[in-house]
Design an enzyme around this catalytic site. Structure first.
Site, PDB file in Angstrom:
ATOM      1  N   ARG A 141       0.872  -1.033  -0.010  1.00 44.63           N
ATOM      2  CA  ARG A 141      -0.060   0.124  -0.173  1.00 44.63           C
ATOM      3  C   ARG A 141       0.983   1.227  -0.046  1.00 44.63           C
ATOM      4  O   ARG A 141       1.558   1.632   0.974  1.00 44.63           O
ATOM      5  CB  ARG A 141      -1.046  -0.003   1.143  1.00 44.63           C
ATOM      6  CG  ARG A 141      -1.826   1.194   1.270  1.00 44.63           C
ATOM      7  CD  ARG A 141      -3.014   1.045   1.983  1.00 44.63           C
ATOM      8  NE  ARG A 141      -2.819   1.150   3.579  1.00 44.63           N
ATOM      9  CZ  ARG A 141      -3.778   1.223   4.339  1.00 44.63           C
ATOM     10  NH1 ARG A 141      -5.072   1.415   3.976  1.00 44.63           N
ATOM     11  NH2 ARG A 141      -3.284   1.226   5.630  1.00 44.63           N
ATOM     12  N   ASP A 178      -4.437   2.844  13.660  1.00 42.45           N
ATOM     13  CA  ASP A 178      -3.570   3.452  12.704  1.00 42.45           C
ATOM     14  C   ASP A 178      -4.324   4.765  12.671  1.00 42.45           C
ATOM     15  O   ASP A 178      -5.071   5.193  13.431  1.00 42.45           O
ATOM     16  CB  ASP A 178      -3.730   2.603  11.261  1.00 42.45           C
ATOM     17  CG  ASP A 178      -4.608   2.627  10.569  1.00 42.45           C
ATOM     18  OD1 ASP A 178      -5.740   3.474  10.905  1.00 42.45           O
ATOM     19  OD2 ASP A 178      -4.856   1.858   9.548  1.00 42.45           O
TER      20      ASP A 178
END
Length: 531
Positions: free
Chosen positions: A165, A445
């Site tokens: 990612r 996150d």
């Protein structure tokens, strides 16, 4: 004579050990070429985001696009998907540090998403060392011994499939400039990885696979498709070799899922329900509309209201086009000192994964290796085939109203205080270079901190009334902030608190929460505070 693209790109970051293996003249020339060809379009699309937000701020609502109706109604499918992406029932995610990569690849999950984005703090060393670690993985040189503990880490015989990612279109890489401006984090992360690893991955029976974050429109997907097509031509790869799974984690993108699949159809592997960022985007997009004040974050659950509508529409949309529909994150981590609480947390994960498998998802995400067998058992039991592409969910029919339906629930002072504690603690860890942070038995996150400060901003903006009758004012917020930081100090210990970066984190969280205008992403101003 005009400068070549390579001459327009300058590396300003310090060179650490082995950085020259990643920042080679050839790799940098490739990254420069990506910028020369695509960065102006990227910047124009970011401006388009701002223009569309003005429409939402003035009362407009997201909806399915009339001009792309033919694509939604057309009979087309995505290109064939590689063999090693056919069974994705459990995917584990995490940052790109060496220990995490080995443990994740060995976790028993089908896929590991190595994350340069929300699970990583974009410290220069983190980004380039991450690229080195991934290059070492494909060179079969990832094994290492931890210098601190003496423990040996060795790649197992059947590692998870690797998907990368890169950072989102909006995120800069200020340690590299192009024409004197910060480079694109997206183009840097993608370019360095695909340049160094595409052919090695293919030689080992896999390929250059990516997760694409924070896309807000099919036009942004089109730009990625153009980048992929150019990269394939430049690197001598067959068209369609690069495969992407797009995270549907912004509210505008949820109304353009067919179009995003269509734009990337030669490179498409699926869509994913990025649930935490989606909640953040829902708040951010509709922030000026009092009708869309949400209840406490803990009451905004997947099986109801706008989250139910978007996740089930995603399954229907993907399967109609031959693409995979991936479920969302289980952020729980083991609670080793409390067996009862641990059992309750795992039961919650199991129920969530059963919901996903029963709905027709082709797989799911976990944040911790101990949750891989929990999720695997559910999908093995409820999904005996490699995927559920044959479940077309043709009965699903959600319109604009369903996609914007908010959850029933309450707004409480404890919810406000919890947002403060979690938001500040995450930002503090991020400033210290950590992007995946265990807080209150969840692996958080950046998305969680984004929800926390966005919810507070919106409540302050409207002086929302809490369940006990209090109004959310700046006075209440600042009092709660001071009190909750004393709680956090007690939880982490006075010495750890003093040694951390709490003053900067508190200041940034307070500024973002009380600002007159809403900051689109907290990671952009926070980036100025790290190396």
């Amino acid at each position: 004579m005009s400068a070549t693209n390579a001459e327009r790109l300058v590396v300003k970051g310090a060179l650490g050990p082995r950085f020259d293996e990643i920042l080679t003249p050839e790799a940098l020339a490739f990254v420069a070429e990506l910028h020369g060809r695509f960065d102006a379009k990227r910047r124009a699309l970011l401006e388009f985001r701002n223009e569309r937000q003005v429409f939402f701020d003035n009362g407009g609502l997201p909806d399915f696009l009339p001009e792309t109706k033919a694509i939604r109604e057309g009979d087309w499918k995505v290109a064939p998907i590689p063999a090693d992406l056919q069974d994705r029932r459990v995917e584990i995610t995490g940052p790109v540090d060496r220990k995490m990569i080995v443990n994740a690849l060995n976790s028993g999950a089908k896929v590991f998403m190595a994350d340069f984005e929300d699970a990583s703090s974009p410290v220069w060393a983190n980004m380039i060392e991450g690229q080195l670690n991934l290059k070492d993985r494909w060179a079969n040189q990832i094994d290492f011994t931890d210098a601190r503990t003496g423990k040996a880490y060795k790649l197992g015989a059947n590692p998870a499939v690797l998907i990368i990612r890169p950072r989102g279109w909006h995120l800069p890489e200020r340690h590299i400039t192009f024409d004197g401006m910060d480079a694109s984090g997206s183009l840097v992360d993608f370019g360095l990885y695909v340049f160094h690893n595409a052919k090695a991955a293919l030689a080992q029976g896999s390929g250059p696979y990516f997760y694409l974050p924070k896309i807000e429109s099919h036009l942004e997907a089109r730009l990625w498709n153009d980048v992929f097509t150019y990269a394939e031509e430049a690197l001598g790869l067959a068209h369609g070799t690069i495969k992407a799974t797009v995270l549907i984690e912004t509210l505008p993108a949820a109304f353009e899922m067919d179009e995003i699949l269509y734009e990337l159809k030669d490179h498409m592997a699926g869509l994913n329900c990025g649930r935490w960022d989606y909640i953040f985007s829902f708040i951010k997009t509709l922030r000026n509309n009092k009708a869309f004040l949400l209840p406490d974050r803990g009451q905004v659950v997947m099986g109801k209201a706008f989250l139910l509508a978007y996740s089930e529409l995603l399954i229907k949309t993907c399967h109609r086009r031959g693409a995979f529909a991936m479920g969302g994150m289980a952020a729980q981590i083991p609670i080793k000192n409390n067996p009862e609480a641990n059992a309750a947390a795992f039961a919650k994960v199991r129920a969530d994964k059963e919901r996903e498998a029963n709905a027709g998802h082709d797989g799911t995400w976990v944040a911790h290796p101990d949750l891989v067998p929990v999720a695997m058992e559910v999908f093995d039991r409820l999904m005996p085939t490699p995927n559920q592409l044959t479940r077309l969910r043709e009965e699903v029919s959600f319109g604009q109203k369903d996609m914007l339906a908010i959850h029933d629930g309450t707004r409480t002072e404890e919810g406000l205080r919890h947002n403060i504690r979690v938001g500040v603690q995450y930002i503090e860890a991020w400033l210290r270079g950590r992007g995946a942070v265990p807080i209150y038995n969840l692996m958080e996150d950046a998305a969680t901190a984004e929800i926390s400060r966005a919810q507070i901003w919106q409540q302050l903006n409207f002086e929302a009334t809490l369940e006990d009758g209090q109004k959310v004012t700046e006075e209440l917020f600042r009092r709660a902030l001071a009190e909750e930081m004393e709680v956090v100090k007690g939880e982490v210990g006075a010495d750890n608190y003093a040694a951390g970066r709490f003053p900067e984190a508190i200041d940034l969280f307070a500024k973002l929460s009380t600002a007159k205008s809403f900051e689109a992403f907290l990671t952009v101003p926070a980036y100025k505070l790290i190396d």
